[in-house]
Design an enzyme around this catalytic site. Structure first.
Site, PDB file in Angstrom:
ATOM      1  N   SER A   1       0.807  -1.224   0.000  1.00  0.00           N
ATOM      2  CA  SER A   1       0.000   0.000   0.000  1.00  0.00           C
ATOM      3  C   SER A   1       0.839   1.273   0.000  1.00  0.00           C
ATOM      4  CB  SER A   1      -0.943   0.010   1.211  1.00  0.00           C
ATOM      5  OG  SER A   1      -0.214  -0.056   2.427  1.00  0.00           O
TER       6      SER A   1
ATOM      7  N   ASP B   1      -3.296   8.308   7.713  1.00  0.00           N
ATOM      8  CA  ASP B   1      -4.227   7.389   8.360  1.00  0.00           C
ATOM      9  C   ASP B   1      -3.476   6.529   9.370  1.00  0.00           C
ATOM     10  OD1 ASP B   1      -2.911   5.479   6.849  1.00  0.00           O
ATOM     11  OD2 ASP B   1      -4.553   5.141   5.446  1.00  0.00           O
TER      12      ASP B   1
ATOM     13  N   HIS C   1      -0.237   5.089   7.079  1.00  0.00           N
ATOM     14  CA  HIS C   1       0.376   5.710   5.908  1.00  0.00           C
ATOM     15  C   HIS C   1       0.669   7.202   6.107  1.00  0.00           C
ATOM     16  CE1 HIS C   1      -2.079   2.259   4.463  1.00  0.00           C
ATOM     17  NE2 HIS C   1      -0.947   1.980   3.844  1.00  0.00           N
TER      18      HIS C   1
END
Length: 404
Positions: free
Chosen positions: A76, A366, A369
């Site tokens: 991610s 978040d 990240h």
């Protein structure tokens, strides 16, 4: 950064006992009910990511490319939309993700804006790298690079399986091989080999092997591997795949280390951090991994003729930002801009109403990240060491301007 008493250990090949392989197989896991809200009520989200990918245009005045293409492998931290095509909880194709991106809309990137590879693509004189799963497979779509990265992916096949579908490192490597075969058919063997040799490959993977596997003790993994043994498993597996890339004529590779996830909002919440202090037992394991990775990359450069592999220590680069937040203009180094619970680390970013107004003064977007602002700084370091030297033995600028 070195851990006292830690000595990297390597075997000559990736070998595991049949018993351990059997014990590492994943069993189905129940998913948190509140996450299904995202899928049961899609009208609450503006899921326009797939249609927006075509809007990503190259800035009008790009310089002559320093590399013909950029190929991205990972999780991610670099996923640019792969998981938009998969049935998984690990998706960022809804607001407020992408609100500060060039299109102002979500694309599948786990950030409020750009990723490190987006900034590096522009530095190289290339357009943003499109996700492999969103393409038709035409040669002209592949020649400037593609992004294979999938949120939830890990070095270990089973890592991140609790989140749903994802493309593991092994699966992504198969896609790289498929890409090479298509280029050979479309361009010819010589041209395909030349393209891969001159292109830059960027690998950023490993976080989910800790967050969604080892620390969760999935398949009782912690009883099978001590921390240093698990790190060795990761290093040997990546080493094996780097050799596979080399056999496909890849010579220029950036390997991004794991960031200090012990400082992420999720672990600050989970470990009940009182004053925002990082979880040292987690970070120490990451430091050991990154040190072993540096050693492995050095060995490969010595063994493989013409290899220009570089390890970039995301831990050191991120720690520099956390320690010098005033210099970089950050007001918050502990709280997620988007999330719920203490530090915004309990519940993932689901709705625009959960996000702060100004992400530019936050380190974390978040639970796990970083923000666009942090990605820009890290990209500057990978490119030229502008703020902190974190790439060894060379930065990306030196790699692409090196005369062979």
């Amino acid at each position: 950064m070195r851990i006292r008493g830690f000595t990297p250990q390597f075997s000559t090949s990736v070998q595991f006992s049949q018993t351990k392989i059997q014990e590492m197989k994943m069993a189905p896991m129940p998913l948190p009910l509140f996450f299904f809200f995202v899928f049961l009520f899609p009208s609450l989200f503006s899921l326009q990511a797939n249609s927006q990918l075509s809007e990503l245009s190259t800035p009008p005045s790009l310089p002559s490319p320093l590399a013909p293409a950029l190929f991205v492998i990972g999780d991610s931290t670099v996923d640019s939309g792969t998981n938009n095509h998969l049935l998984t909880l690990a998706r960022a194709d809804h607001p407020p993700y992408g609100r500060d991106f060039d299109t102002g809309r979500p694309t599948g990137r786990f950030s409020n804006g750009r990723l490190v590879v987006d900034y590096l693509a522009l530095r190289l004189g290339l357009p943003f790298v499109p996700p492999y799963l969103g393409l038709n497979g035409k040669v002209e779509e592949l020649v400037q690079g593609v992004n294979y990265a999938s949120a939830g992916a890990g070095v270990i096949f089973a890592s991140g399986s609790n989140l749903g579908m994802h493309l593991s490192l092994k699966r992504q490597m198969q896609q790289v091989s498929d890409t090479y075969e298509r280029l050979e058919l479309g361009l010819g063997e010589v041209a395909a080999a030349d393209l891969f040799t001159k292109s830059v490959f960027y690998i950023s993977i490993g976080t989910n092997d800790f967050t969604h596997y080892y620390f969760r003790n999935t398949t009782n993994i912690r009883s099978l591997y001590l921390p240093w043994e698990f790190n060795q498993l990761l290093v040997e597996t990546i080493q094996h795949e780097l050799k596979n890339l080399y056999n496909l004529n890849v010579r220029k590779v950036i390997i991004m280390g794991v960031a200090p996830i012990g400082c992420s909002p999720h672990y600050l919440w989970e470990y009940n951090s009182v004053y925002g202090e990082c979880v040292e037992q987690i970070n120490n394991m990451i430091v050991q991994l990154n040190f072993a990775m540096t050693y492995m990359v050095h060995k490969l450069n010595m063994e493989l003729d013409g290899a220009m592999f570089t390890f970039c220590d995301a831990f050191e680069g991120s720690l520099d930002i956390l320690k010098n937040r005033d210099r970089y203009g950050f007001l918050s180094t502990t709280d997620a801009c988007c999330g719920m619970g203490k530090y915004g680390g309990r519940v993932m970013c689901l709705f625009p109403e959960m996000a702060c107004r100004n992400a530019t003064n936050h380190v974390w977007w978040d639970q796990y990240h970083p923000t666009d602002a942090v990605n820009r700084i890290l990209a500057d370091n990978v490119w030229s060491g502008k703020h902190a030297e974190m790439c060894y033995p060379m930065n990306l600028l030196n790699m692409t301007t090196h005369k062979t």
